[in-house]
Design a protein around this motif. Structure first.
Motif, mmCIF file in Angstrom:
data_model
loop_
_atom_site.group_PDB
_atom_site.id
_atom_site.type_symbol
_atom_site.label_atom_id
_atom_site.label_comp_id
_atom_site.label_asym_id
_atom_site.label_seq_id
_atom_site.Cartn_x
_atom_site.Cartn_y
_atom_site.Cartn_z
ATOM 1 N N ARG A 45 -7.883 8.005 -3.940
ATOM 2 C CA ARG A 45 -8.615 7.170 -2.989
ATOM 3 C C ARG A 45 -8.203 5.720 -3.229
ATOM 4 N NH1 ARG A 45 -11.123 11.640 -4.189
ATOM 5 N NH2 ARG A 45 -12.461 12.677 -2.671
ATOM 6 N N LEU A 46 -7.518 5.154 -2.270
ATOM 7 C CA LEU A 46 -7.028 3.786 -2.368
ATOM 8 C C LEU A 46 -7.788 2.899 -1.397
ATOM 9 C CD1 LEU A 46 -3.153 4.321 -2.544
ATOM 10 C CD2 LEU A 46 -4.803 4.216 -4.425
ATOM 11 N N PRO B 189 -0.931 11.643 -3.107
ATOM 12 C CA PRO B 189 -1.587 11.775 -1.804
ATOM 13 C C PRO B 189 -3.104 11.920 -1.849
ATOM 14 C CG PRO B 189 -0.485 13.814 -2.406
ATOM 15 C CD PRO B 189 -0.074 12.798 -3.418
ATOM 16 N N ASP C 279 -2.306 4.676 4.439
ATOM 17 C CA ASP C 279 -2.221 4.765 2.984
ATOM 18 C C ASP C 279 -3.491 4.388 2.244
ATOM 19 O OD1 ASP C 279 0.548 5.596 2.660
ATOM 20 O OD2 ASP C 279 1.083 3.639 3.473
ATOM 21 N N ALA C 280 -4.482 3.798 2.923
ATOM 22 C CA ALA C 280 -5.659 3.307 2.199
ATOM 23 C C ALA C 280 -6.844 3.129 3.142
ATOM 24 C CB ALA C 280 -5.340 1.975 1.517
ATOM 25 N N TYR D 42 0.414 6.633 -6.806
ATOM 26 C CA TYR D 42 -0.832 7.305 -7.189
ATOM 27 C C TYR D 42 -0.969 8.715 -6.616
ATOM 28 C CZ TYR D 42 -2.757 3.102 -9.349
ATOM 29 O OH TYR D 42 -2.986 2.017 -10.182
ATOM 30 N N ARG E 154 0.571 4.161 -2.732
ATOM 31 C CA ARG E 154 0.344 5.568 -2.378
ATOM 32 C C ARG E 154 1.404 6.454 -3.023
ATOM 33 N NH1 ARG E 154 -3.569 8.375 -1.838
ATOM 34 N NH2 ARG E 154 -4.511 6.980 -0.289
ATOM 35 N N LEU F 246 0.828 -1.206 0.000
ATOM 36 C CA LEU F 246 0.000 0.000 0.000
ATOM 37 C C LEU F 246 0.861 1.255 0.000
ATOM 38 C CD1 LEU F 246 -2.850 -1.017 2.455
ATOM 39 C CD2 LEU F 246 -2.985 -0.827 -0.029
ATOM 40 N N ALA F 247 1.987 1.227 0.710
ATOM 41 C CA ALA F 247 2.880 2.397 0.703
ATOM 42 C C ALA F 247 3.413 2.662 -0.697
ATOM 43 C CB ALA F 247 4.025 2.175 1.691
ATOM 44 N N PRO G 19 -8.913 10.226 1.175
ATOM 45 C CA PRO G 19 -8.069 9.302 0.413
ATOM 46 C C PRO G 19 -7.846 7.960 1.101
ATOM 47 C CG PRO G 19 -7.101 11.502 0.453
ATOM 48 C CD PRO G 19 -8.220 11.510 1.440
ATOM 49 N N GLY G 20 -7.969 7.910 2.427
ATOM 50 C CA GLY G 20 -7.746 6.659 3.155
ATOM 51 C C GLY G 20 -8.095 6.831 4.610
#
Length: 211
Positions: free
Chosen positions: A95-96, A92, A120-121, A90, A87, A83-84, A158-159
């Motif tokens: 939306r992850l 900051p 990150d998500a 894609y 991030r 996930l890092a 975003p997360g």
């Protein structure tokens, strides 16, 4: 992101990915095969073969994408690291979402760097209608104040949130069941995409002589 060993990828995985994309309004779903899964034994089929089967399965589905980034890392395939990297790629404001099944969710408090997942998500839990057991204490502490009750609330940031989501179709297919049938020489038609079956047959995967 929908991770897993995909050993092999089957219609249950694929249907869940499509329904997640529709329910959450995602641009696409990344299917990420684990190289060295930290919470289970290593798959009997190589990471490259599992990725190849995944790519064959989704070739005609533009909303699903195979992502092999975990195959490029040494050591266990930790979701926090994946996930890092997403991030960073894609940006900051994207939306992850990381989607996990209910069984995996119950162990989320034990995952490596579990608190970093929410940095990150979002986490979306694919609910099991028959499961209402109390949550482990570590998990309750991890998700405290993070849970939302709608897709709109989830996507407001975003997360950092958690949403429990019921999908319209729950296909009771397990990769273990598929592997057992393949080892016995039994049919797996309609359990797997035809392209995956052809790949398995062409490379002699999962048969007794290949293990």
């Amino acid at each position: 992101m929908l991770g897993g060993t995909f050993d092999p990828i089957h219609h249950g995985h694929l249907r869940s990915a499509i329904e997640l994309r529709e329910a959450l309004g995602l641009d696409h779903v990344l299917l990420v095969p684990a190289h060295q899964p930290p919470h289970r034994a290593a798959p009997g089929v190589s990471s490259d073969q599992r990725l190849a089967m995944l790519e064959a399965a989704i070739e005609a589905e533009p909303g699903l994408k195979a992502d092999g980034r975990e195959l490029l890392r040494d050591g266990p395939s930790y979701s926090a690291d994946t996930l890092a990297s997403l991030r960073a790629e894609y940006g900051p404001q994207a939306r992850l979402v990381m989607a996990i099944g209910h069984d995996a969710f119950l162990k989320l408090g034990e995952w490596h760097a579990a608190d970093r997942l929410f940095d990150d998500a979002h986490v979306v839990v694919i609910e099991r209608p028959d499961h209402d057991a109390p949550l482990p204490r570590a998990l309750e502490a991890l998700i405290q104040g993070r849970e939302v009750d709608s897709v709109a609330a989830l996507m407001a940031r975003p997360g950092g949130h958690l949403l429990r989501l019921s999908l319209p179709t729950r296909m009771a297919i397990s990769a273990t069941f598929v592997r057992e049938r393949l080892a016995l020489g039994d049919s797996v038609r309609y359990l797997l995409p035809e392209a995956v079956i052809r790949h398995i047959e062409a490379h002699g995967l999962y048969c007794p002589s290949s293990t």
